[in-house]
Write an enzyme that holds these catalytic residues in place. Structure first.
Site: not given
Ligand code: NOJ
Ligand code: CA
Length: 567
Positions: A212, A266
């Site tokens: 993440d 991500e």
């Molecule tokens: C990316 C995640 O996909 C999202 O849902 C989240 O709010 C943020 N990162 C913070 O962790």
């Protein structure tokens, strides 16, 4: 029963299904999706034909941000189930030939995490506080915010603490909500703890980790303001060069296992060259390609994104990923029906008009386009049913901090997180068992009877049938060396048409207003919609069997060096 094939390179062209557990299936009738529900529905995913699932955070969490506020990375939230059930999900999915990717959130923890509670209880300058970014405020009274960095969730990124005597204390950094304090990745304890979390999940059979907010972990310790035009690596909290050492350490842990364990990042970055650095052979295996997802439904835009994506990945040898939706963005059926069909978080507003019939037609064509591109393909739960964004949720049920931190102008992400419809003609459409004590945590629309799994299974023309068939054909063709990993060659079919070959499969998508002739072919493998007097109508895609000899080969910038041969 199908066993997951033991190919060490499975991740290069896998179809990966994103499970948002809270909204997938509710096993115990409390209105919240859970691991019992997920286990019960694994056969559905096997039938869909996916190679892996990515499960968004299932850890103990106060759910200030849908579970991306983790209180304990080694425990399952009681609303979802138990650690034993998580192990069962992983093992039972594997029996069905499906690998499991778990979501690790390294940038921040929940404010309820033991470390943050200890930090609040400890004094300024203590080792407990050194795991986070505690800082005195500016000015003689310390009431000036340490930096003016803006949160991705709107508003400031610092919150002030209170001392035990009630007086205002230090500030702490939170790039997201105040309930998500940022960890200090310059602290060796933070580094060591995450290596251990990776081992914890790999030891339980996780085949991969989704990372993440992967480009945000490291901060400039001098805490400067964000420059107006930061050069590469100059942003104080995005894409810092030091991040690469962290992921090299993670890769070493993954590579310590005898079978492949993958790292999927991500990484939201506009600079493609900087993006590709995360995919060097000793870092992550793949990262989400959000550029393609955000582009409008226009041939020139999509072709440009595909070319730029392939060109950026080629030097590091990593396969691209292709994503049309996830739990953060507007569902494609809704987005592609809008006047502006691009996606941006900043552009989300209540009341944006859409034509769902148009959007659905385009979303079908987009699915075939996406599934034909070289690399792995991510499908977000409900995408295969063609669910629209739910845009009329009552404001009082909205839970997403992106909504309420915007002052109510941003609808937030709840509209793509509404619990799935499985069966029946009445809410909760089989999401919860019959006689459930509570309704789903977000109310489903009253007109979803035609979008249930049960209904779409019985309808050959449904989105579900298209996705199943696309996954099936893709699997067969990748075995034969066509779809999946490997090179792509463009075929000239006019400026409104995207056409390219993957081996002896030709994918053609008509984004123009008029029907077009199909390029020369021997057979039609799959269409996103019916032909019009033998021609491909607007907003329609097809996969055709061709032969290499009658196809123009174009070794242009979009052509990847030969794919990895392995089957
Ligand atoms: C990316 C995640 O996909 C999202 O849902 C989240 O709010 C943020 N990162 C913070 O962790
Ligand atoms: Ca439940």
């Amino acid at each position: 029963m199908a066993q997951a094939h033991s190919d060490p390179l499975w991740w290069r062209d896998a179809v990966i299904y994103e499970v948002y557990p809270r909204s997938f299936a509710d096993g115990n009738g409390d209105g919240i999706g859970d691991l019992t529900g997920l286990r019960q529905r694994l056969p559905y995913l096997a039938r869909l034909g996916v190679d892996a699932i990515w499960v968004t955070p299932w850890y103990a969490s106060p759910m200030a941000d849908g579970g991306y506020d983790v209180a304990d990375y080694r425990a399952i939230d009681p609303d979802f189930g138990t650690l034993e059930q998580a192990e069962q999900v992983i093992a039972e999915a594997r029996e069905l030939g499906i690998r499991t990717i778990v979501d690790v959130v390294p940038n921040h923890v929940s404010s309820q995490h033991a470390w943050f509670r200890a930090a609040l209880a400890a004094a300024p300058g203590s080792p407990e506080r050194a795991r986070f970014w505690f800082h005195p405020g500016q000015g003689p009274r310390g009431d000036g915010i340490p930096t003016r960095w803006r949160s991705d969730f709107a508003g400031p990124t610092w919150a002030r603490t209170r001392n035990p005597d009630g007086t205002p204390g230090e500030w702490y950094l939170h790039l997201f909500t105040p309930e998500q304090p940022d960890l200090n990745w310059r602290n060796p304890e933070v580094v060591a703890e995450h290596l251990d979390i990776l081992r914890f999940w790999f030891d339980r059979g996780a085949a991969g980790i989704r990372i993440d907010s992967a480009a945000l972990l490291v901060k400039d310790a001098a805490l400067p303001e964000v420059p107006a035009h930061p050069g590469p690596g100059e942003h104080p909290h995005v894409d810092r060069d030091e991040l690469h050492d962290i992921y090299r350490g993670w890769r070493a842990v993954a590579d310590g296992y005898p079978d492949t364990r993958v790292l999927v990042g991500e990484v939201w970055l506009e600079d493609r060259e900087r993006f590709a650095r995360y995919l060097r052979p000793d870092e992550m295996h793949t990262a989400f390609n959000f550029d393609f997802m955000a582009r409008p439904w226009e041939a020139k835009e999509l072709r440009e994104s595909i070319d730029q994506t392939l060109a950026a990945h080629a030097p590091v040898g990593a396969p691209p990923t292709w994503v049309l939706s996830n739990h953060d963005v507007t569902r494609p059926v809704t987005r592609y029906g809008r006047g502006d069909s691009s996606f941006s978080f900043a552009g989300k507003r209540f009341g944006t008009p859409t034509d769902l019939d148009l959007g659905r037609r385009r979303a079908r064509a987009a699915a075939l386009l996406t599934a034909a591109l070289p690399g792995s393909w991510y499908v977000y739960q409900g995408e295969e049913l063609g669910l629209p964004e739910v845009e009329d949720l009552p404001v009082e049920v909205l839970q997403d901090p992106m909504h309420y931190r915007s002052g109510g102008t941003d609808p937030g992400r709840d509209g793509c997180r509404v619990p799935l419809p499985w069966s029946g003609t009445e809410r909760p459409y089989g999401f919860s068992p019959a006689g459930a004590a509570r309704g789903p945590w977000l109310p489903q629309p009253t007109d979803w009877a035609g979008l249930t799994v049960e209904h779409e299974e019985a309808d050959e023309a449904s989105m579900l049938h298209l996705y199943r068939r696309a996954i099936e054909v893709r699997r067969a063709e990748r075995m034969a060396g066509s779809l999946g990993d490997g090179p792509l060659a463009w075929v000239d079919a006019g400026s409104d048409v995207l056409a390219f070959t993957r081996g002896d499969v030709l994918c053609v998508v008509n984004l123009g207003p008029e029907p077009v002739d199909l390029p020369p072919h021997e057979d039609v493998l799959l269409l996103s919609g019916p032909l019009d007097a033998g021609r491909l109508p607007r907003d329609t895609a097809g996969w055709l069997r061709t032969t290499r000899t009658n196809t123009e080969r174009n070794p242009g910038p979009g052509t990847q060096p030969g794919g990895v041969t392995r089957r």
